[in-house]
Design a protein around this motif. Structure first.
Motif, PDB file in Angstrom:
ATOM      1  N   GLY A 625     -16.948  51.170  83.513  1.00  0.00           N
ATOM      2  CA  GLY A 625     -15.684  50.770  83.206  1.00  0.00           C
ATOM      3  C   GLY A 625     -15.337  49.739  84.627  1.00  0.00           C
ATOM      4  N   PRO A 626     -14.533  48.933  84.531  1.00  0.00           N
ATOM      5  CA  PRO A 626     -13.672  48.755  83.289  1.00  0.00           C
ATOM      6  C   PRO A 626     -14.378  48.017  81.965  1.00  0.00           C
ATOM      7  N   ILE A 627     -13.805  48.402  80.912  1.00  0.00           N
ATOM      8  CA  ILE A 627     -14.849  48.047  79.656  1.00  0.00           C
ATOM      9  C   ILE A 627     -13.780  47.920  78.409  1.00  0.00           C
ATOM     10  N   GLN A 628     -13.873  46.936  77.731  1.00  0.00           N
ATOM     11  CA  GLN A 628     -13.175  46.813  76.324  1.00  0.00           C
ATOM     12  C   GLN A 628     -13.659  47.653  75.186  1.00  0.00           C
ATOM     13  N   TYR A 629     -12.756  47.869  74.459  1.00  0.00           N
ATOM     14  CA  TYR A 629     -13.284  49.160  73.248  1.00  0.00           C
ATOM     15  C   TYR A 629     -14.353  48.360  72.739  1.00  0.00           C
ATOM     16  N   ASP A 630     -14.414  47.146  72.231  1.00  0.00           N
ATOM     17  CA  ASP A 630     -15.662  46.685  71.389  1.00  0.00           C
ATOM     18  C   ASP A 630     -16.835  46.711  72.010  1.00  0.00           C
ATOM     19  N   ALA A 631     -16.992  46.551  73.531  1.00  0.00           N
ATOM     20  CA  ALA A 631     -18.237  46.622  74.279  1.00  0.00           C
ATOM     21  C   ALA A 631     -18.635  48.326  74.404  1.00  0.00           C
ATOM     22  N   ALA A 632     -17.607  49.065  74.114  1.00  0.00           N
ATOM     23  CA  ALA A 632     -17.981  50.578  74.420  1.00  0.00           C
ATOM     24  C   ALA A 632     -18.604  50.926  73.166  1.00  0.00           C
ATOM     25  N   VAL A 633     -18.237  50.314  71.925  1.00  0.00           N
ATOM     26  CA  VAL A 633     -18.566  50.927  70.786  1.00  0.00           C
ATOM     27  C   VAL A 633     -19.785  50.083  69.791  1.00  0.00           C
ATOM     28  N   SER A 634     -19.977  48.830  70.422  1.00  0.00           N
ATOM     29  CA  SER A 634     -21.122  47.917  69.747  1.00  0.00           C
ATOM     30  C   SER A 634     -22.001  47.585  70.890  1.00  0.00           C
ATOM     31  N   LYS A 635     -23.452  47.944  70.389  1.00  0.00           N
ATOM     32  CA  LYS A 635     -24.527  47.531  71.074  1.00  0.00           C
ATOM     33  C   LYS A 635     -24.652  46.229  71.291  1.00  0.00           C
ATOM     34  N   LYS A 636     -24.403  45.370  70.141  1.00  0.00           N
ATOM     35  CA  LYS A 636     -24.544  44.047  70.258  1.00  0.00           C
ATOM     36  C   LYS A 636     -23.643  43.203  71.367  1.00  0.00           C
ATOM     37  N   ILE A 637     -22.182  43.754  71.214  1.00  0.00           N
ATOM     38  CA  ILE A 637     -21.130  43.045  72.201  1.00  0.00           C
ATOM     39  C   ILE A 637     -21.567  43.569  73.476  1.00  0.00           C
ATOM     40  N   SER A 638     -21.795  44.904  73.714  1.00  0.00           N
ATOM     41  CA  SER A 638     -22.203  45.335  75.000  1.00  0.00           C
ATOM     42  C   SER A 638     -23.344  44.375  75.617  1.00  0.00           C
ATOM     43  N   GLN A 639     -24.480  44.057  74.869  1.00  0.00           N
ATOM     44  CA  GLN A 639     -25.470  43.096  75.511  1.00  0.00           C
ATOM     45  C   GLN A 639     -24.794  41.800  75.838  1.00  0.00           C
ATOM     46  N   LEU A 640     -23.830  41.329  75.039  1.00  0.00           N
ATOM     47  CA  LEU A 640     -23.284  39.788  75.549  1.00  0.00           C
ATOM     48  C   LEU A 640     -22.289  40.261  76.656  1.00  0.00           C
ATOM     49  N   LYS A 641     -21.476  41.343  76.683  1.00  0.00           N
ATOM     50  CA  LYS A 641     -20.361  41.277  77.662  1.00  0.00           C
ATOM     51  C   LYS A 641     -20.980  42.018  78.747  1.00  0.00           C
TER      52      LYS A 641
END
Length: 713
Positions: A625-641
């Motif tokens: 954290g801090p982390i947005q919800y989409d980055a916390a639940v999506s591997k693809k978005i997590s890799q981007l953000k």
């Protein structure tokens, strides 16, 4: 992290009709038995069919030949169930419960799913079962034409299917019945015999299939060509199917039948036709003519005779057929006319359940030879796994844990109908020892009026008879507030306060309230009388959000309005402890409108500081954290953000920065996705007290009682 050793649940899901589910199931069962880890164990496999076992060929054959190493679960039948009905959910819960009971007893559980012939909702039913059991899924399909064009069409069909039904654990596809001359043809039994006789079938793998195996967009477990030799029908198969009576048996009764003939005295060339084995149906009143014809034209072909008509006596038939018996011709009898016999045979469909064991073994050996062992053994590589609960699996898990705890949970709102319903069910399921606080006669009258059965096991305490007992305890706990006796006696008239005192004094293990009272009415007495535990400075709450594929934890969505960084850190640690109690691996996302260092602001800094505090106090926890919800639940978005995040888009606990965002989000997700949320469950108290929403359903109350029982030490 909780690690468990459990059986592998594998589910066969037909996506077409006519995929040979029975043949695949039997072959896979044989394969699993030969590759089990515990060689010394006998029954290492549990087989479950989603249709009635009485009508299920696989179950019939297992009972006949393989019951020495396979057990069958008998009570499951989704064939005629309406999707979403109460019967459907009851059956689904029953299946989950049975799998839970057995998943530590067997090395493998194999589930044979439904096709559309059994239930038009089969795709969704199979999906619900697989998702809720975390089953490893193998899709079953067929290939009518072995061409690149047809396969590409089939490949697109499967891709669309997998897009619609995103299985958690997908092993691959088995293509069966490839190039079968029966697929797409609505022919009866006699026509099929003609096909087998007149068609030359190539049983070897087609070169096209060899090219496709290494160029698919999804894993292929097997390409299985249709095999003419495995479709051969013997006379004994037909007689068993017709339930015919033997009059005389010779070794010819096991011959392969290539043609069925109805005897006609006017046709003189029956036995001259080039058939190696013929089954001749002869009406009883034509036996004498047939024998005369037979003696004249018999040329040592393999012949078996089925007599039809009305039976007088076996002795009469034996005398009538004496000549044939002396020539060692197999003779059977059926008490039906020829038209009825032909009609029955049209439903034969080359069923496996009438075959001999040697021929079933031959089939298993043939099909198993096409299995891609590397792909089918993927499920063996990871014997130790973390628990990822599906919604109904988690609900069942709560029941199991609460049964083990055997705690006494008090409910002070005992005149509320939902409470009485929930207590009755909890008692019946042995979830907890519920204690009702109220006038027994009034409670029984309400229950009787509403048709609610309250067992004598359910304890009812009349508050008017025990209030005086807790007077001194209340005075002691609140003396620092300078209260007088009048105020104390007035406060003790409140059944929630009285129940809270009973929890504090260890007479009961926990309390559930709030179905008709405010949250403050439940929590304030708990804070004043029970107080927080030694390691906590606050009370917080979590909700268990039962998403289709997994269970997530949201906190704090009910108690703390605007927690500080220190309070946020404590909420996160409390939530991780709660997750571990319930078997969920804690992977904590400290939520914000910003991910990493992409944004600034007071709220972002608060979350960043809270994350640092947790890492310092509990370096063993996975948290970011801090982390947005989409980055916390999506591997693809997590890799981007946030490419270096320890969560990798797979958070299980979500800590909201304030009550505003938490409460809005949990209600939005719950209502928009139409999913079940269990809670709020309170954290931080010395002894468990849990608050109900005033809109709680009976099911909500049941699971809150279960949560409270599990929280009790």
């Amino acid at each position: 992290m909780n690690k468990v050793i459990m059986s592998h649940i594998i589910m066969l899901v037909p996506i077409n009709n006519n995929v040979g589910s029975t043949a695949i199931s039997l072959s896979l069962l044989d394969f699993l038995n030969k590759n089990k880890h515990k060689k010394e164990s006998n029954k290492s496999i549990l087989y479950i069919s989603c249709q009635n076992n009485i009508l299920n060929n696989t179950a019939i054959i297992i009972n006949k030949y393989f019951s020495y190493f396979i057990d069958i679960l008998q009570e499951i039948n989704f064939s005629n169930v309406t999707l979403g009905s109460s019967i459907y959910f009851s059956l689904l819960d029953h299946l989950i419960e049975k799998c839970f009971e057995n998943k530590y007893l067997y090395e493998f559980i194999l589930i044979e799913g439904l096709n559309k012939e059994k239930n038009i909702y089969s795709d969704q039913i199979n999906y619900d079962i697989a998702q809720n059991l975390n089953a490893e899924v193998i899709l079953l399909s067929n290939i009518i034409e072995c061409t690149i064009k047809y396969y590409n069409m089939k490949e697109n069909e499967i891709k669309l299917f997998l897009k619609k039904y995103e299985y958690k654990k997908f092993l691959g596809v088995i293509f069966n019945e490839i190039n079968s001359i029966f697929l797409g043809k609505k022919n009866g039994f006699i026509d099929k015999l003609k096909f087998l006789k007149n068609n030359i079938i190539e049983n070897k793998k087609n070169i096209i299939l060899e090219q496709l195996i290494n160029n698919t967009v999804f894993p292929i477990i097997a390409f299985i060509p249709w095999n003419k030799d495995l479709m051969e029908i013997f006379s004994i198969d037909i007689y068993r199917f017709l339930n015919a009576m033997p009059i005389h048996i010779s070794n010819m009764y096991m011959q392969n039948i290539e043609k069925i003939i109805i005897f006609n005295r006017h046709e003189k060339n029956i036995l001259h036709k080039n058939n190696s084995c013929i089954l001749i149906i002869v009406p009883i009143n034509e036996v004498s003519n047939f024998i005369q014809y037979f003696i004249e034209y018999y040329n040592h072909k393999s012949i078996t005779v089925l007599l039809s008509g009305k039976l007088t006596s076996i002795q009469y038939l034996q005398e009538l057929c004496k000549t044939l018996i002396n020539m060692n011709i197999s003779i059977f009898f059926i008490n039906k006319n020829i038209i009825d016999i032909i009609c029955i045979l049209q439903n034969f469909h080359f069923n496996l359940n009438i075959r001999e064991k040697d021929r079933i073994n031959q089939l298993q050996k043939y099909i198993s030879s096409f299995f891609n062992i590397n792909k089918i053994c993927l499920f063996k590589e990871k014997k130790y796994t973390s628990i990822i609960f599906s919604p109904r699996e988690f609900c069942h898990h709560l029941k199991v844990l609460s049964r083990r705890s055997k705690k006494r949970i008090i409910l002070p709102e005992s005149y509320e109908i939902r409470i009485l319903h929930a207590v009755s069910i909890c008692d019946n399921l042995n979830i907890a020892k519920c204690v009702l606080l109220g006038d027994p006669q009034k409670i029984y009258n309400i229950a009787k009026e509403k048709g609610i059965y309250l067992s004598k096991r359910i304890e009812i305490i009349n508050p008017d008879l025990v209030r005086e007992k807790y007077f001194s305890q209340f005075m002691r706990l609140r003396k620092h507030k300078g209260i007088d006796e009048y105020y104390a006696k007035k406060q003790l008239q409140d059944n929630i306060i009285l129940a809270t005192l009973m929890v504090e004094s260890d007479e009961v293990d926990g309390m559930v309230s709030g179905s008709i009272n405010t949250t403050a009415s439940t929590i304030r007495p708990a804070l004043q009388l029970i107080k927080t535990n030694i390691s906590s400075s606050l009370i917080s709450s979590i909700f268990f959000m039962l998403l289709p594929k997994k269970v997530l934890i949201y906190g704090d969505c009910a108690i703390n309005i605007n927690p500080t960084a220190e309070e946020l850190a404590e909420i996160a640690i409390q939530s991780s402890h709660s997750a571990e109690i319930f078997g969920i691996e804690p992977r904590i996302a400290m939520l914000s409108y910003s991910t990493g260092s992409s944004g600034t602001g007071q709220q972002v800094e608060k979350v960043k500081k809270a994350t640092s505090i947790v890492k310092l106090k509990r370096p063993d926890l996975i948290i970011d954290g801090p982390i947005q919800y989409d980055a916390a639940v999506s591997k693809k978005i997590s890799q981007l953000k946030m490419p270096f995040s320890s969560l990798l888009g797979s958070a299980s606990i979500f800590i909201f920065p304030d009550l505003n965002s938490g409460n809005i989000t949990y209600k939005a997700v719950q209502r928009s996705a139409q999913l079940v949320s269990i809670g709020p469950m309170l954290q931080g108290l010395r002894k468990p007290v849990n608050d109900l929403s005033r809109g709680s359903s009976i099911e909500d109350i049941i699971y809150t009682i279960a949560l409270t029982a599990i929280q009790s030490k």
